[in-house]
Motif scaffolding. Structure first.
Motif, mmCIF file in Angstrom:
data_model
loop_
_atom_site.group_PDB
_atom_site.id
_atom_site.type_symbol
_atom_site.label_atom_id
_atom_site.label_comp_id
_atom_site.label_asym_id
_atom_site.label_seq_id
_atom_site.Cartn_x
_atom_site.Cartn_y
_atom_site.Cartn_z
ATOM 1 N N TRP A 70 -21.351 50.901 53.635
ATOM 2 C CA TRP A 70 -21.911 49.871 54.524
ATOM 3 C C TRP A 70 -22.029 50.471 55.918
ATOM 4 C CZ3 TRP A 70 -22.278 44.373 53.299
ATOM 5 C CH2 TRP A 70 -22.736 43.586 54.373
ATOM 6 N N ASN B 111 -23.265 49.213 59.823
ATOM 7 C CA ASN B 111 -23.665 48.059 60.625
ATOM 8 C C ASN B 111 -24.636 48.463 61.725
ATOM 9 O OD1 ASN B 111 -22.083 49.167 62.703
ATOM 10 N ND2 ASN B 111 -20.311 47.889 62.190
ATOM 11 N N SER B 112 -25.007 47.516 62.571
ATOM 12 C CA SER B 112 -26.034 47.750 63.586
ATOM 13 C C SER B 112 -25.590 48.732 64.656
ATOM 14 C CB SER B 112 -26.426 46.420 64.243
ATOM 15 O OG SER B 112 -25.297 45.808 64.851
ATOM 16 N N VAL C 7 -21.465 44.832 68.076
ATOM 17 C CA VAL C 7 -22.058 44.274 66.857
ATOM 18 C C VAL C 7 -22.042 42.759 66.970
ATOM 19 C CG1 VAL C 7 -21.903 44.125 64.358
ATOM 20 C CG2 VAL C 7 -21.246 46.236 65.517
ATOM 21 N N GLY D 126 -22.162 37.861 62.706
ATOM 22 C CA GLY D 126 -23.131 37.272 61.802
ATOM 23 C C GLY D 126 -22.961 35.769 61.727
ATOM 24 N N ASN E 274 -32.088 43.536 57.287
ATOM 25 C CA ASN E 274 -31.059 44.196 56.490
ATOM 26 C C ASN E 274 -31.708 45.020 55.383
ATOM 27 O OD1 ASN E 274 -28.490 43.039 57.623
ATOM 28 N ND2 ASN E 274 -29.507 41.127 57.044
ATOM 29 N N SER F 169 -17.859 39.436 59.448
ATOM 30 C CA SER F 169 -18.932 38.452 59.624
ATOM 31 C C SER F 169 -20.306 39.003 59.253
ATOM 32 C CB SER F 169 -18.969 37.975 61.077
ATOM 33 O OG SER F 169 -19.328 39.040 61.951
ATOM 34 N N GLN F 170 -20.390 40.322 58.983
ATOM 35 C CA GLN F 170 -21.680 40.920 58.629
ATOM 36 C C GLN F 170 -22.015 40.740 57.148
ATOM 37 O OE1 GLN F 170 -23.741 42.196 61.103
ATOM 38 N NE2 GLN F 170 -22.084 41.235 62.300
ATOM 39 N N PHE G 130 -25.607 39.780 52.789
ATOM 40 C CA PHE G 130 -25.700 39.943 54.240
ATOM 41 C C PHE G 130 -25.624 38.595 54.951
ATOM 42 C CE2 PHE G 130 -28.270 43.402 52.389
ATOM 43 C CZ PHE G 130 -27.611 44.509 52.923
ATOM 44 N N GLY H 247 -25.128 38.987 58.537
ATOM 45 C CA GLY H 247 -25.465 39.456 59.871
ATOM 46 C C GLY H 247 -26.819 40.146 59.861
ATOM 47 N N ASP H 248 -27.108 40.901 60.936
ATOM 48 C CA ASP H 248 -28.405 41.558 61.091
ATOM 49 C C ASP H 248 -28.242 43.074 61.139
ATOM 50 O OD1 ASP H 248 -29.400 38.960 61.386
ATOM 51 O OD2 ASP H 248 -29.193 39.028 63.576
ATOM 52 N N ASN I 250 -27.987 45.559 58.980
ATOM 53 C CA ASN I 250 -26.982 46.243 58.168
ATOM 54 C C ASN I 250 -27.657 46.993 57.017
ATOM 55 O OD1 ASN I 250 -24.252 45.081 59.233
ATOM 56 N ND2 ASN I 250 -25.561 43.289 58.956
#
Length: 248
Positions: free
Chosen positions: A58, A60-61, A100, A103, A130, A187-188, A206, A208-209, A211
């Motif tokens: 994984w 993340n942003s 981050v 989410g 995502n 939270s993602q 997903f 969150g954004d 990812n």
């Protein structure tokens, strides 16, 4: 001689069932018939290695990454070997200066996906931009070169193993008669991959954004090459012998 040959062909044709008017026509087999054929045409001595490899990662942003891999190998002596690999780079300084956003999406339902008998792959997103990938490969090779090489970074299986960093946490465990990788990115969202107990499950959820998730699995079988005319000839004779009670 020719009359004897034609008489043999005529008797063979008369012995076939009425529904088998064309014995060379392809016929679809049902699940019960396939279950009786499973593994019958692979001689035990020909299997050098059987293995299952899974990995889940994984990102993340902020570019923070977490993941794990698990490998199960069964050699020709039926000796199992399980190892676990931590799949996350040195995160020192990773993602600094890039927060981050929490989410806010919510994944609803989907509980029945883990109970599917067979293969289940799903990507569900309650966020934006995502990228999720579930991929399963089946690889059949011949010769000793097909056996998977051990990963130098892997550690022998010693029960459930967990890893944690800024991107979340991942747990490798034995669940429901198989192996499971569960990845929790807070939270993602989360990801799940499981093989065993009659099913193969790959999920990416997903909330969150921005990812990225990769669930990758490979089933590999390495077969020993045999000189023509050895065990294959014996196998053919055994199949022909089974036809004798039917009058063929």
């Amino acid at each position: 001689m020719r009359r004897c040959m034609w008489l043999t062909v005529y008797l063979l044709a008369c012995s076939l069932p009425a529904s088998a008017d064309n014995p060379f026509r392809a016929v679809e087999l049902n699940d019960d018939e396939l279950a009786q054929l499973r593994g019958r045409y692979v001689l035990p001595g020909r299997i050098i290695n059987f293995g299952v490899t899974m990995s889940s990662t994984w990102e993340n942003s902020a570019g923070q990454t977490i993941g794990a891999g698990v490998t199960f190998q069964l050699d020709g002596q039926a000796q199992p070997h399980i190892s676990v690999t931590e799949l996350m780079p040195n995160t020192e300084g990773q993602g600094q200066g890039a927060a981050v956003p929490p989410g806010s999406g919510q994944i609803v339902g989907g509980g029945g996906l883990t109970g599917v008998q067979g293969i289940s792959q799903s990507v569900r997103s309650a966020g934006d931009f995502n990228d999720g990938l579930n991929n399963l490969d089946i690889v059949i090779t011949r010769g000793a070169a097909g056996a998977a090489e051990p990963d130098a970074a892997a550690t022998p299986w010693d029960g459930a193993s967990g890893f944690t960093n800024a991107a979340g946490n991942v747990l490798v465990s034995a669940r429901n008669g198989g192996l499971q990788i569960h990845l929790d990115a807070g939270s993602q969202g989360n990801a799940l991959q499981q093989i065993g107990g009659g099913n193969i499950t790959q999920q990416a959820n997903f909330s969150g954004d921005l990812n990225t998730v990769r669930n990758l699995a490979t089933l590999s079988v390495a077969l020993r090459d045999l000189p023509l005319g050895q065990d294959m000839a014996n196998c053919t004779l055994e199949q022909l012998r089974a036809l004798r009670p039917g009058g063929y």
